[in-house]
Design a protein around this motif. Structure first.
Motif, PDB file in Angstrom:
ATOM      1  N   ILE A  75     -75.151 105.639   1.683  1.00 46.64           N
ATOM      2  CA  ILE A  75     -74.784 104.288   1.050  1.00 46.64           C
ATOM      3  C   ILE A  75     -74.186 103.147   1.993  1.00 46.64           C
ATOM      4  CG2 ILE A  75     -74.833 105.697  -1.413  1.00 46.64           C
ATOM      5  CD1 ILE A  75     -71.735 106.000  -1.010  1.00 46.64           C
ATOM      6  N   GLU A  76     -74.171 102.178   1.200  1.00 45.65           N
ATOM      7  CA  GLU A  76     -73.067 100.494   1.525  1.00 45.65           C
ATOM      8  C   GLU A  76     -73.089 100.712   0.294  1.00 45.65           C
ATOM      9  OE1 GLU A  76     -75.267  97.787   4.409  1.00 45.65           O
ATOM     10  OE2 GLU A  76     -75.650  97.005   2.231  1.00 45.65           O
ATOM     11  N   VAL A  77     -71.550 100.010   0.102  1.00 44.26           N
ATOM     12  CA  VAL A  77     -70.788  99.848  -1.171  1.00 44.26           C
ATOM     13  C   VAL A  77     -70.032  98.993  -0.532  1.00 44.26           C
ATOM     14  CG1 VAL A  77     -68.997 100.313  -1.948  1.00 44.26           C
ATOM     15  CG2 VAL A  77     -70.110 101.530  -1.706  1.00 44.26           C
ATOM     16  N   ILE A  78     -70.388  97.543  -1.293  1.00 39.88           N
ATOM     17  CA  ILE A  78     -69.847  95.974  -1.515  1.00 39.88           C
ATOM     18  C   ILE A  78     -68.835  96.090  -2.478  1.00 39.88           C
ATOM     19  CG2 ILE A  78     -70.160  93.683  -1.560  1.00 39.88           C
ATOM     20  CD1 ILE A  78     -72.523  94.579   0.019  1.00 39.88           C
ATOM     21  N   TYR A  79     -67.595  95.398  -2.414  1.00 39.39           N
ATOM     22  CA  TYR A  79     -66.372  95.014  -3.074  1.00 39.39           C
ATOM     23  C   TYR A  79     -66.651  93.222  -3.481  1.00 39.39           C
ATOM     24  CZ  TYR A  79     -64.058  99.566  -3.157  1.00 39.39           C
ATOM     25  OH  TYR A  79     -63.626 100.645  -3.551  1.00 39.39           O
ATOM     26  N   ASP A  80     -66.710  93.384  -4.893  1.00 39.96           N
ATOM     27  CA  ASP A  80     -66.746  91.294  -4.540  1.00 39.96           C
ATOM     28  C   ASP A  80     -67.397  90.852  -4.293  1.00 39.96           C
ATOM     29  OD1 ASP A  80     -63.747  92.242  -6.132  1.00 39.96           O
ATOM     30  OD2 ASP A  80     -62.339  91.377  -4.309  1.00 39.96           O
ATOM     31  N   GLU A  81     -68.245  91.081  -3.996  1.00 36.44           N
ATOM     32  CA  GLU A  81     -70.082  90.505  -4.076  1.00 36.44           C
ATOM     33  C   GLU A  81     -69.620  90.172  -2.366  1.00 36.44           C
ATOM     34  OE1 GLU A  81     -71.038  88.044  -6.520  1.00 36.44           O
ATOM     35  OE2 GLU A  81     -71.364  89.362  -7.919  1.00 36.44           O
ATOM     36  N   VAL A  82     -68.706  90.606  -1.324  1.00 39.39           N
ATOM     37  CA  VAL A  82     -69.014  90.060  -0.672  1.00 39.39           C
ATOM     38  C   VAL A  82     -67.756  91.496   0.933  1.00 39.39           C
ATOM     39  CG1 VAL A  82     -68.734  87.888  -0.222  1.00 39.39           C
ATOM     40  CG2 VAL A  82     -66.763  88.557  -0.149  1.00 39.39           C
ATOM     41  N   ALA A 118     -68.918 108.321  -5.943  1.00 38.17           N
ATOM     42  CA  ALA A 118     -69.385 109.328  -5.943  1.00 38.17           C
ATOM     43  C   ALA A 118     -70.095 109.398  -7.605  1.00 38.17           C
ATOM     44  CB  ALA A 118     -69.332 111.317  -5.536  1.00 38.17           C
ATOM     45  N   SER A 119     -67.787 109.610  -7.297  1.00 36.82           N
ATOM     46  CA  SER A 119     -67.687 109.598  -9.320  1.00 36.82           C
ATOM     47  C   SER A 119     -68.165 108.110 -10.077  1.00 36.82           C
ATOM     48  CB  SER A 119     -66.308 109.351  -9.753  1.00 36.82           C
ATOM     49  OG  SER A 119     -65.671 109.679  -8.658  1.00 36.82           O
ATOM     50  N   GLY A 120     -68.445 107.170 -10.043  1.00 35.92           N
ATOM     51  CA  GLY A 120     -69.365 106.265 -10.840  1.00 35.92           C
ATOM     52  C   GLY A 120     -68.079 105.082 -11.386  1.00 35.92           C
ATOM     53  N   LEU A 121     -66.618 105.529 -10.129  1.00 35.88           N
ATOM     54  CA  LEU A 121     -66.198 104.120 -10.871  1.00 35.88           C
ATOM     55  C   LEU A 121     -65.601 102.879 -10.115  1.00 35.88           C
ATOM     56  CD1 LEU A 121     -63.206 107.050 -10.945  1.00 35.88           C
ATOM     57  CD2 LEU A 121     -64.300 106.093 -12.733  1.00 35.88           C
ATOM     58  N   LEU A 122     -67.040 102.684  -9.133  1.00 34.49           N
ATOM     59  CA  LEU A 122     -66.935 101.660  -8.898  1.00 34.49           C
ATOM     60  C   LEU A 122     -67.044 100.466  -9.792  1.00 34.49           C
ATOM     61  CD1 LEU A 122     -68.764 102.490  -5.553  1.00 34.49           C
ATOM     62  CD2 LEU A 122     -66.399 101.581  -5.855  1.00 34.49           C
ATOM     63  N   PRO A 123     -67.810 100.219 -10.764  1.00 38.02           N
ATOM     64  CA  PRO A 123     -68.008  98.586 -11.587  1.00 38.02           C
ATOM     65  C   PRO A 123     -66.555  98.287 -12.282  1.00 38.02           C
ATOM     66  CG  PRO A 123     -69.379 100.221 -11.641  1.00 38.02           C
ATOM     67  CD  PRO A 123     -68.906 100.819 -10.916  1.00 38.02           C
ATOM     68  N   SER A 124     -65.329  99.412 -12.122  1.00 39.53           N
ATOM     69  CA  SER A 124     -64.366  98.492 -12.873  1.00 39.53           C
ATOM     70  C   SER A 124     -63.705  97.935 -11.373  1.00 39.53           C
ATOM     71  CB  SER A 124     -63.421 100.208 -13.654  1.00 39.53           C
ATOM     72  OG  SER A 124     -62.976 101.373 -12.620  1.00 39.53           O
ATOM     73  N   GLU A 125     -64.297  98.404 -10.684  1.00 35.85           N
ATOM     74  CA  GLU A 125     -62.959  97.741  -9.303  1.00 35.85           C
ATOM     75  C   GLU A 125     -63.895  96.967  -8.837  1.00 35.85           C
ATOM     76  OE1 GLU A 125     -60.847 100.176  -7.003  1.00 35.85           O
ATOM     77  OE2 GLU A 125     -60.743 101.408  -8.228  1.00 35.85           O
ATOM     78  N   GLN A 126     -64.832  95.898  -9.415  1.00 34.98           N
ATOM     79  CA  GLN A 126     -65.676  94.842  -9.360  1.00 34.98           C
ATOM     80  C   GLN A 126     -66.560  95.355  -7.511  1.00 34.98           C
ATOM     81  OE1 GLN A 126     -62.442  93.642 -10.843  1.00 34.98           O
ATOM     82  NE2 GLN A 126     -64.668  93.997 -12.056  1.00 34.98           N
ATOM     83  N   GLY A 127     -66.439  97.023  -8.042  1.00 33.65           N
ATOM     84  CA  GLY A 127     -67.197  97.661  -6.433  1.00 33.65           C
ATOM     85  C   GLY A 127     -68.910  97.897  -6.618  1.00 33.65           C
ATOM     86  N   GLU A 128     -69.691  97.659  -6.060  1.00 31.78           N
ATOM     87  CA  GLU A 128     -71.136  98.213  -5.798  1.00 31.78           C
ATOM     88  C   GLU A 128     -71.451  98.962  -5.074  1.00 31.78           C
ATOM     89  OE1 GLU A 128     -75.032  95.837  -7.163  1.00 31.78           O
ATOM     90  OE2 GLU A 128     -73.585  95.062  -6.833  1.00 31.78           O
ATOM     91  N   VAL A 129     -72.557 100.096  -5.304  1.00 31.43           N
ATOM     92  CA  VAL A 129     -73.310 100.635  -3.883  1.00 31.43           C
ATOM     93  C   VAL A 129     -74.614  99.757  -4.053  1.00 31.43           C
ATOM     94  CG1 VAL A 129     -74.933 102.788  -3.566  1.00 31.43           C
ATOM     95  CG2 VAL A 129     -72.310 102.770  -4.653  1.00 31.43           C
ATOM     96  N   THR A 130     -74.607  99.214  -2.952  1.00 32.74           N
ATOM     97  CA  THR A 130     -76.103  98.425  -2.482  1.00 32.74           C
ATOM     98  C   THR A 130     -77.005  99.065  -1.897  1.00 32.74           C
ATOM     99  OG1 THR A 130     -74.342  97.496  -1.121  1.00 32.74           O
ATOM    100  CG2 THR A 130     -74.468  96.384  -2.630  1.00 32.74           C
ATOM    101  N   SER A 131     -77.065  99.742  -0.921  1.00 31.41           N
ATOM    102  CA  SER A 131     -78.196 100.894  -1.165  1.00 31.41           C
ATOM    103  C   SER A 131     -77.621 102.002  -0.913  1.00 31.41           C
ATOM    104  CB  SER A 131     -78.998 100.117   0.699  1.00 31.41           C
ATOM    105  OG  SER A 131     -77.467 100.404   1.101  1.00 31.41           O
ATOM    106  N   GLY A 132     -78.585 102.826  -0.305  1.00 32.07           N
ATOM    107  CA  GLY A 132     -78.835 103.894  -0.273  1.00 32.07           C
ATOM    108  C   GLY A 132     -78.917 105.233  -1.902  1.00 32.07           C
ATOM    109  N   SER A 133     -78.151 106.501  -1.787  1.00 33.10           N
ATOM    110  CA  SER A 133     -78.268 106.924  -3.223  1.00 33.10           C
ATOM    111  C   SER A 133     -77.615 108.212  -3.164  1.00 33.10           C
ATOM    112  CB  SER A 133     -79.894 107.661  -3.346  1.00 33.10           C
ATOM    113  OG  SER A 133     -80.662 107.946  -2.659  1.00 33.10           O
TER     114      SER A 133
END
Ligand code: ATP
Length: 245
Positions: A12-19, A53-68
């Motif tokens: 997985i790749e995770v990005i905060y605030d789109e950058v 893993a918990s699904g809590l990233l959206p509340s911090e403007q984070g996103e799993v942008t690739s991987g699973s």
């Protein structure tokens, strides 16, 4: 043969605030019935991994942008946090996240809302496991000691009847004896109930002493993984994470 994975994080790749790229192709497996320790220096991305893993990233403007990410054989990459809790995945944040104005028992019941019908039974189990919490059930949580609040936070996370308990630095700010007590509790939970555990910990030596397997992460990737005993004996791990000796 290796135990089947309960949690599987795949590249997985995770990005905060789109950058801000924080996880850069992170993969890890948590086999059913094991305790897995996730170690690494500050800012490596350990908390972000548990939030993903918990699904809590959206509340911090984070996103799993690739991987699973899959849990119990099901792809949960896009699933919201409450759905993951219902499926048996529970995150225990560090102790000061208990509700300070609620009593111990109300804190626990708040953790059981997804399994409300069985909350009474689960509460009995938690009190059996943590007799101290039973003695303090009517107390206001904010007045408990740091160690007691951490026990309460773990008890609350157990109220959703998880099959995977994820713990983010359960020993933060606790005296050494309490750190030992928390890890003894985690080991007992695993041994008595078969609960699978993924734990982030700064006290690498303590974590590896109860874990079956360990991962070391740096800058958003896994640098090293091994059986916990082998990691604790690894010279590089000793030098960088365990202190000399
Ligand atoms: P620590 O032990 O210090 O908590 P960690 O390994 O758990 O470290 P994370 O908390 O996952 O690391 O943070 C990894 C990186 O992501 C850090 O550089 C941090 O500044 C950044 N970061 C974390 N949360 C956010 C957020 N909500 N928005 C932007 N950047 C964030």
């Amino acid at each position: 043969a290796a135990a089947p994975s309960l949690l599987s994080i795949n590249n997985i790749e995770v990005i905060y605030d789109e950058v801000i790229l924080v996880l850069r192709g992170l993969s890890l497996e948590v086999p059913k019935g094991q305790i897995v320790a996730l170690l690494g220096s500050n800012g490596a991305g350990k908390s972000t991994t548990l939030k993903a893993a918990s699904g809590l990233l959206p509340s911090e403007q984070g996103e799993v942008t690739s991987g699973s990410i899959s849990f119990a054989g099901e792809d949960i990459t896009k699933m919201d946090a409450p759905e993951r809790v219902k499926r048996g995945l529970s995150l225990c944040m560090e102790g000061r996240h208990v509700f300070p104005h609620l009593t111990v028992s109300d804190n626990l019941l708040a953790g059981g809302y997804t399994k409300a019908k069985e909350a009474g039974e689960t509460l009995d189990f938690v009190y059996e496991f943590f007799p101290k919490l039973a003695d303090m059930r009517a107390r206001t949580a904010g007045f408990l000691s740091g160690g007691e609040q951490q026990m309460l936070a773990i008890g609350r996370a157990l109220m959703s009847q998880p099959t995977l308990l994820m713990l983010d630095e359960p020993s933060l700010g606790l005296a050494p004896l309490l750190v030992e007590e928390i890890f003894a509790t985690i080991a007992k939970l695993n041994a008595d109930t078969g609960l699978t555990v993924l734990v982030i910990e700064q006290n690498a030596r303590t974590a590896l002493s109860v874990a079956h397997h360990g991962y070391i992460m740096e800058q958003g990737r896994i640098m090293l993984e091994d059986e916990a005993d082998a990691l604790a004996d690894n010279p590089d791990v000793k030098e960088f994470y365990l202190g000399v000796g």
